[in-house]
Scaffold this active site. Structure first.
Site: not given
Length: 349
Positions: A65, A91, A165-167, A235, A285, A313
């Site tokens: 972050n 990050h 941090h996977s989408y 976000d 997050q 996250e």
């Protein structure tokens, strides 16, 4: 060892890259037994290496972050970092943990196959103090879980806040948006942000706002009501497990608990795929893929438009190093950073 590692257990498959300790693909069956890759990403490593990828699947650090103004004070000394997100450090800086090569070794234990990756971050790397030994252990369990266990030690006091941090798009990574996904977050407070996404320092109830996911809501149901920076959407950091304004006093070593607790649940009604997110961290997050704009072509040529994936996250709070009201993210010599994250998959009929 090869640059990618494939783990299989039952009907689930995951591919991990040594570059960035990245989850490149994650194939999970739907209610009818049909498997699909549910994480956004790329077929080759170059987008991950050169920064084209917006941290897709990566293990981000040294500090996940944002750090306001790309600077912080620690033990009476000011440290200046790379400003890679407007005026802020995001990050870990220009070359964070997501872009480096990790060592890797296979593991095989009672709970399932895994891979343990390690990296040594040198003193002064990206402006951060201390040499830090970092390890992440991915395990694909017999209980349809992908576990991420993060550990670190340091030889000097330093901020440390790691995140996966996977989408995710539970309908499949190239299937459209996640706006119809049903989301529950077990946090009744969040940390509002300014116009460059830095927390204001407040810990605010979600009740009566579009941030309230204490009961299931579609991601897109109230997304147009979310205030904040362009291009619009979520976000924001959620304060988990009822910690509320007392989060700082209720966390030990930056973590909310020693055992992962349920932080969030996301469900794709069309496929029936669901995922519980459990963590020991005090925050999560929620990012709704606002900056995806269709310019990225991912695996198999998939076009990733706005809201094509969402991130959950688990981490310490954003800018905690500069926010005295937030749980500390400072790691000191003799201490061990320990952060556990579990993705537990299920199907709904």
């Amino acid at each position: 060892m090869a640059h990618s590692i494939l783990l299989r257990n039952g009907g689930i498959e995951v591919t991990i890259l040594r570059r960035g300790a990245i989850i490149q693909s994650l194939r999970v069956p739907d209610r009818n037994g049909n498997a699909a890759d549910i994480v956004l990403g790329f077929d080759d490593e170059q987008p991950y290496k050169d920064g084209t990828s917006p941290y897709m699947g990566a293990l981000v650090g040294r500090v996940a972050n944002r750090i306001a103004g790309a600077r912080f004070n620690l033990d009476g000394k000011e440290y200046k970092l790379a400003a890679n997100n407007g005026p802020n450090c995001l990050h870990g800086g220009k070359v964070g943990f997501d872009k480096v090569e990790w060592s890797a070794e296979h593991t095989d234990e009672k709970r399932g196959p895994g891979v343990r990756l390690a990296y040594t971050s040198s003193d002064g790397e990206e402006g951060f103090p201390g040499a830090v030994q970092v390890a992440v252990h991915y395990v694909l369990t017999h209980a349809n879980e992908l576990i991420t266990e993060m550990h670190a030690t340091t030889d000097k006091a330093t901020p440390l806040n790691l995140a996966q941090h996977s989408y995710f798009n539970l309908a499949g990574h190239g299937s459209g948006t996640v706006l119809s996904h049903q989301l529950t977050i077990h946090g009744d407070h969040f940390t509002p942000v300014d116009d460059v996404s830095i927390p204001l320092g407040d810990i605010t109830p979600v009740s009566g706002t579009p941030f309230d996911f204490t009961q299931p809501h579609a991601v897109g149901e109230r997304i147009d009501e979310v205030p904040g920076p362009a291009p619009g959407g979520y976000d924001h950091n959620y304060v988990l497990f009822g910690l509320g304004p007392d989060a700082r006093d209720k966390c030990t070593g930056g973590m909310a608990s020693d055992t992962p607790q349920l932080a969030a649940t996301v469900l794709d009604p069309q496929s029936g795929r669901g995922m519980h997110v459990l963590t020991t961290a005090p925050g999560v997050q929620f990012y709704s893929g606002n900056f995806l704009d269709g310019s990225l072509r991912g695996k198999g040529g998939a076009v990733y438009a706005k809201h094509a994936g969402l991130c959950l996250e688990t981490q310490g709070f954003p800018d905690a190093i500069n926010q005295p009201n937030f749980p500390s993210v400072v790691l000191r010599p003799g201490e061990e950073y320990r952060h556990s994250l579990v993705y537990r998959f299920f199907n709904q009929d």
